[in-house]
Design an enzyme around this catalytic site. Structure first.
Site, mmCIF file in Angstrom:
data_model
loop_
_atom_site.group_PDB
_atom_site.id
_atom_site.type_symbol
_atom_site.label_atom_id
_atom_site.label_comp_id
_atom_site.label_asym_id
_atom_site.label_seq_id
_atom_site.Cartn_x
_atom_site.Cartn_y
_atom_site.Cartn_z
ATOM 1 N N ASP A 154 19.360 -21.371 47.553
ATOM 2 C CA ASP A 154 18.687 -21.753 46.306
ATOM 3 C C ASP A 154 19.463 -22.744 45.451
ATOM 4 O OD1 ASP A 154 20.809 -20.236 45.446
ATOM 5 O OD2 ASP A 154 19.613 -18.436 45.094
ATOM 6 N N GLU B 63 17.399 -17.485 54.209
ATOM 7 C CA GLU B 63 17.548 -16.634 53.003
ATOM 8 C C GLU B 63 16.359 -16.872 52.071
ATOM 9 O OE1 GLU B 63 20.513 -17.021 49.741
ATOM 10 O OE2 GLU B 63 21.487 -15.295 50.646
ATOM 11 N N GLU C 78 18.365 -21.498 40.065
ATOM 12 C CA GLU C 78 18.174 -21.029 41.452
ATOM 13 C C GLU C 78 16.796 -20.410 41.708
ATOM 14 O OE1 GLU C 78 20.853 -20.458 39.601
ATOM 15 O OE2 GLU C 78 22.574 -21.295 40.682
ATOM 16 N N HIS D 161 30.652 -17.299 37.577
ATOM 17 C CA HIS D 161 30.409 -18.747 37.622
ATOM 18 C C HIS D 161 28.996 -19.157 37.224
ATOM 19 C CE1 HIS D 161 28.385 -17.715 41.390
ATOM 20 N NE2 HIS D 161 27.770 -18.868 41.298
ATOM 21 N N ARG E 203 25.605 -20.549 35.896
ATOM 22 C CA ARG E 203 25.277 -21.485 34.799
ATOM 23 C C ARG E 203 24.691 -20.765 33.596
ATOM 24 N NH1 ARG E 203 25.321 -25.960 38.208
ATOM 25 N NH2 ARG E 203 25.370 -27.965 37.138
ATOM 26 N N HIS F 226 36.512 -19.802 39.679
ATOM 27 C CA HIS F 226 35.707 -20.948 40.122
ATOM 28 C C HIS F 226 36.295 -22.231 39.527
ATOM 29 C CE1 HIS F 226 32.130 -23.494 40.541
ATOM 30 N NE2 HIS F 226 31.565 -22.570 41.299
HETATM 31 C C1 UD1 Z 1 26.553 -24.082 42.463
HETATM 32 C C2 UD1 Z 1 25.099 -23.665 42.635
HETATM 33 C C3 UD1 Z 1 24.952 -22.166 42.476
HETATM 34 C C4 UD1 Z 1 25.925 -21.406 43.373
HETATM 35 C C5 UD1 Z 1 27.335 -21.931 43.154
HETATM 36 C C6 UD1 Z 1 28.275 -21.289 44.134
HETATM 37 C C7 UD1 Z 1 23.422 -25.250 41.860
HETATM 38 C C8 UD1 Z 1 22.624 -25.743 40.728
HETATM 39 N N1 UD1 Z 1 24.299 -24.287 41.598
HETATM 40 O O1 UD1 Z 1 26.914 -23.801 41.130
HETATM 41 O O2 UD1 Z 1 23.620 -21.791 42.809
HETATM 42 O O3 UD1 Z 1 25.862 -20.060 43.023
HETATM 43 O O4 UD1 Z 1 27.358 -23.350 43.374
HETATM 44 O O5 UD1 Z 1 29.603 -21.391 43.717
HETATM 45 O O6 UD1 Z 1 23.261 -25.728 42.962
HETATM 46 N N2 UD1 Z 1 33.846 -27.958 41.105
HETATM 47 C C9 UD1 Z 1 35.031 -28.481 41.590
HETATM 48 N N3 UD1 Z 1 35.337 -28.297 42.923
HETATM 49 C C10 UD1 Z 1 34.533 -27.619 43.770
HETATM 50 C C11 UD1 Z 1 33.349 -27.072 43.272
HETATM 51 C C12 UD1 Z 1 33.004 -27.268 41.942
HETATM 52 O O7 UD1 Z 1 35.791 -29.089 40.858
HETATM 53 O O8 UD1 Z 1 34.879 -27.504 44.954
HETATM 54 C C13 UD1 Z 1 33.487 -28.162 39.682
HETATM 55 C C14 UD1 Z 1 32.999 -29.607 39.395
HETATM 56 O O9 UD1 Z 1 33.414 -29.984 38.113
HETATM 57 C C15 UD1 Z 1 31.479 -29.448 39.401
HETATM 58 C C16 UD1 Z 1 31.358 -28.076 38.752
HETATM 59 O O10 UD1 Z 1 32.421 -27.306 39.317
HETATM 60 O O11 UD1 Z 1 30.807 -30.477 38.688
HETATM 61 C C17 UD1 Z 1 30.041 -27.358 38.967
HETATM 62 O O12 UD1 Z 1 29.661 -27.401 40.349
HETATM 63 P P1 UD1 Z 1 28.087 -27.287 40.727
HETATM 64 O O13 UD1 Z 1 27.943 -27.291 42.195
HETATM 65 O O14 UD1 Z 1 27.287 -28.290 39.958
HETATM 66 O O15 UD1 Z 1 27.666 -25.887 40.127
HETATM 67 P P2 UD1 Z 1 28.177 -24.433 40.438
HETATM 68 O O16 UD1 Z 1 28.285 -23.728 39.143
HETATM 69 O O17 UD1 Z 1 29.339 -24.472 41.347
HETATM 70 N N1 UDP Z 2 34.215 -16.269 47.755
HETATM 71 C C1 UDP Z 2 35.335 -16.862 48.354
HETATM 72 N N2 UDP Z 2 36.455 -17.062 47.571
HETATM 73 C C2 UDP Z 2 36.502 -16.698 46.262
HETATM 74 C C3 UDP Z 2 35.351 -16.102 45.678
HETATM 75 C C4 UDP Z 2 34.223 -15.916 46.457
HETATM 76 O O1 UDP Z 2 35.321 -17.196 49.526
HETATM 77 O O2 UDP Z 2 37.541 -16.899 45.620
HETATM 78 C C5 UDP Z 2 33.004 -16.083 48.594
HETATM 79 C C6 UDP Z 2 32.367 -14.715 48.534
HETATM 80 O O3 UDP Z 2 32.943 -13.860 49.508
HETATM 81 C C7 UDP Z 2 30.906 -15.004 48.816
HETATM 82 C C8 UDP Z 2 30.717 -16.413 48.270
HETATM 83 O O4 UDP Z 2 32.019 -16.946 48.053
HETATM 84 O O5 UDP Z 2 30.618 -15.064 50.202
HETATM 85 C C9 UDP Z 2 29.961 -16.376 46.999
HETATM 86 O O6 UDP Z 2 30.015 -17.615 46.390
HETATM 87 P P1 UDP Z 2 29.678 -17.803 44.863
HETATM 88 O O7 UDP Z 2 29.929 -16.535 44.116
HETATM 89 O O8 UDP Z 2 30.405 -19.025 44.432
HETATM 90 O O9 UDP Z 2 28.130 -18.174 44.903
HETATM 91 P P2 UDP Z 2 26.782 -17.308 44.933
HETATM 92 O O10 UDP Z 2 26.847 -16.370 46.076
HETATM 93 O O11 UDP Z 2 26.671 -16.623 43.605
HETATM 94 O O12 UDP Z 2 25.730 -18.348 45.077
#
Ligand code: UD1
Ligand code: UDP
Length: 404
Positions: free
Chosen positions: A98, A120, A134, A211, A213, A243
């Site tokens: 999602d 999923e 999502e 994490h 939003r 995160h």
């Molecule tokens: C995204 C997904 C969310 C999922 C989450 C898993 C969307 C809208 N959201 O949210 O559904 O639960 O990923 O973690 O698709 N960043 C880094 N390095 C990384 C990853 C992220 O620096 O490797 C920082 C960046 O500043 C980035 C911000 O995190 O802009 C947010 O990342 P983004 O993918 O937009 O949203 P998530 O909150 O991670």
């Molecule tokens: N996870 C990981 N390292 C971490 C925290 C979480 O590998 O430090 C894994 C966790 O086991 C799960 C996945 O990340 O499989 C969940 O990701 P996240 O919580 O970012 O996203 P969501 O599942 O809420 O979309």
């Protein structure tokens, strides 16, 4: 006969974890040509997973920007994927979950006449604003998918209520359990010495992740709750793999820094995080994946959200919704940390989400869709592992009561 080309698109940590078993199985399956594609919506957090599972995307868009907005991210993802679709001409695109990547992949493929498979599928809270964005993404993907790979019977029922035809739905079990079982079998040590020491000590351990939003405004409260708990229980360690979103860090870090029993780390590689969950006494989280994994490991989970699209473990009693209010998180955690009966009631290993064969069922269903094989029997949780088939995400347990 040319092999069907299956393009698996992913971009964030959880997608990478959940597609890894599927990509590995597709790569080995001679009936298909497998094309893994990464949008790079995440960077470091995604690379960790690719490295861990040995997945090498054929195409990578490297999209991540600091503080990316949803519209610019989705528009860049659609444009980038469109060029790859034009070049590769896949028969099928697998879109997982999602995220913005998943939604962009489904739409980009649909516009190009590619068959969309939603891995999923059918998770719903019933609230379009939660989780945001999502819930909307899942529904949008569902509108254009030709094959819906639902992880549980409950998610299949959600799709049926939206008039998706039964023949287009396969209940696979969640592929996160395939990944979890693989990672749990590895002999893993923590790279962080403080975590390794905490893991080896006799002290109890509380694991926290946040994490979402829609929780960003409440995240100071979540940080405050962790601080209150760490002060109330100096004999317990708290692990907080944070995160990388700067907004998460800005909200949480000032609350939790400088407390001797809170171990703050960067995101952990999946094998280390699996070990951490396994070592935990209880887990506080707003993560989707953790809600699926922790019950399989027998760990009580307090979900810091108002609702959940994963009702099965709530119904089974291993997961409880506690919302994001500081006092209420503290009260619910204290109950589990101080009352053995309350803890025992939640510490049951249940596995309503999968049996480790999710990828196998997904691939069989895709083989049927592409005319090179037949689907296999649906996933049915073992008796006693959940009340899954009848679980509804609109059950009262899955909506936090307003009395909080
Ligand atoms: C995204 C997904 C969310 C999922 C989450 C898993 C969307 C809208 N959201 O949210 O559904 O639960 O990923 O973690 O698709 N960043 C880094 N390095 C990384 C990853 C992220 O620096 O490797 C920082 C960046 O500043 C980035 C911000 O995190 O802009 C947010 O990342 P983004 O993918 O937009 O949203 P998530 O909150 O991670
Ligand atoms: N996870 C990981 N390292 C971490 C925290 C979480 O590998 O430090 C894994 C966790 O086991 C799960 C996945 O990340 O499989 C969940 O990701 P996240 O919580 O970012 O996203 P969501 O599942 O809420 O979309």
């Amino acid at each position: 006969m040319t092999k069907p080309k299956i393009m698996t698109v992913y971009g964030t940590r959880p997608e990478a974890i959940k597609v890894a078993p599927v990509v590995k199985a597709l790569d080995k399956d001679e009936r298909f040509e497998s094309i893994p594609v990464s949008t790079g919506q995440h960077k470091e957090m995604l690379e960790q997973v690719n490295t861990m599972f040995g997945i090498q995307p054929k195409h990578g868009l490297g999209l991540m920007k600091q503080g990316q907005g949803l519209n610019e991210l989705v528009s860049r993802a659609i444009a980038g994927l469109d060029s790859i679709i034009e070049e590769e001409k896949p028969d099928v695109i697998i879109s997982q979950g999602d995220t913005s990547t998943a939604m962009a992949a489904a739409l980009a493929g649909f516009h190009r006449g590619v068959k969309i498979v939603h891995l999923e599928a059918g998770l719903r809270t019933g609230d379009i604003h939660s989780p945001f964005p999502e819930e909307a993404n899942r529904k949008l993907i569902g509108q254009v998918a030709e094959l819906h790979l639902a992880p549980t019977a409950g998610s299949m029922e959600n799709l049926r209520r939206e008039n998706v035809r039964s023949k287009d739905i396969v209940v696979t079990g969640n592929t996160v359990i395939d990944a979890l079982l693989e990672a749990a079998s590895w002999d893993t040590k923590f790279a962080d010495p403080a975590l390794q020491e905490a893991a080896e000590s006799d002290k109890r351990l509380v694991v926290v992740t946040t994490h979402r939003r829609e929780n960003l405004e409440a995240m100071k409260e979540i940080g405050g709750a962790v601080k209150d708990l760490a002060e109330a229980y100096p004999e317990i360690n708290f692990a907080l793999p944070l995160h990388l979103n700067p907004k998460v860090r800005q909200a949480v870090l000032p609350e939790v820094e400088h407390l001797p029993n809170i171990i703050i780390t960067d995101p952990l590689p999946y094998d280390q995080f699996t070990q951490l969950q396994n070592r935990a006494t209880i887990i506080l989280t707003d993560s989707g994946g953790v809600q699926e994994e922790a019950p399989a490991l027998g760990k009580p989970v307090l979900v810091m959200r108002q609702n959940t699209e994963r009702p099965e473990a709530v119904v089974a009693g291993t997961v409880k919704l506690v919302g994001t209010n500081r006092e209420l998180i503290v009260a619910e955690a204290k109950l589990l940390l101080s009352d053995a009966a309350a803890f025992d009631a939640m510490a049951n290993a249940v596995n309503p989400y999968g049996d480790g064969k999710g990828a196998q069922r997904a691939i069989a269903a895709i083989a049927e869709l592409t005319g090179v094989g037949e689907r296999v029997e649906d996933f049915l949780p073992e008796a006693g592992s959940s009340k899954g088939p009848k679980a509804r995400n609109n059950s009262r347990a899955c909506r936090r009561k307003r009395i909080y």
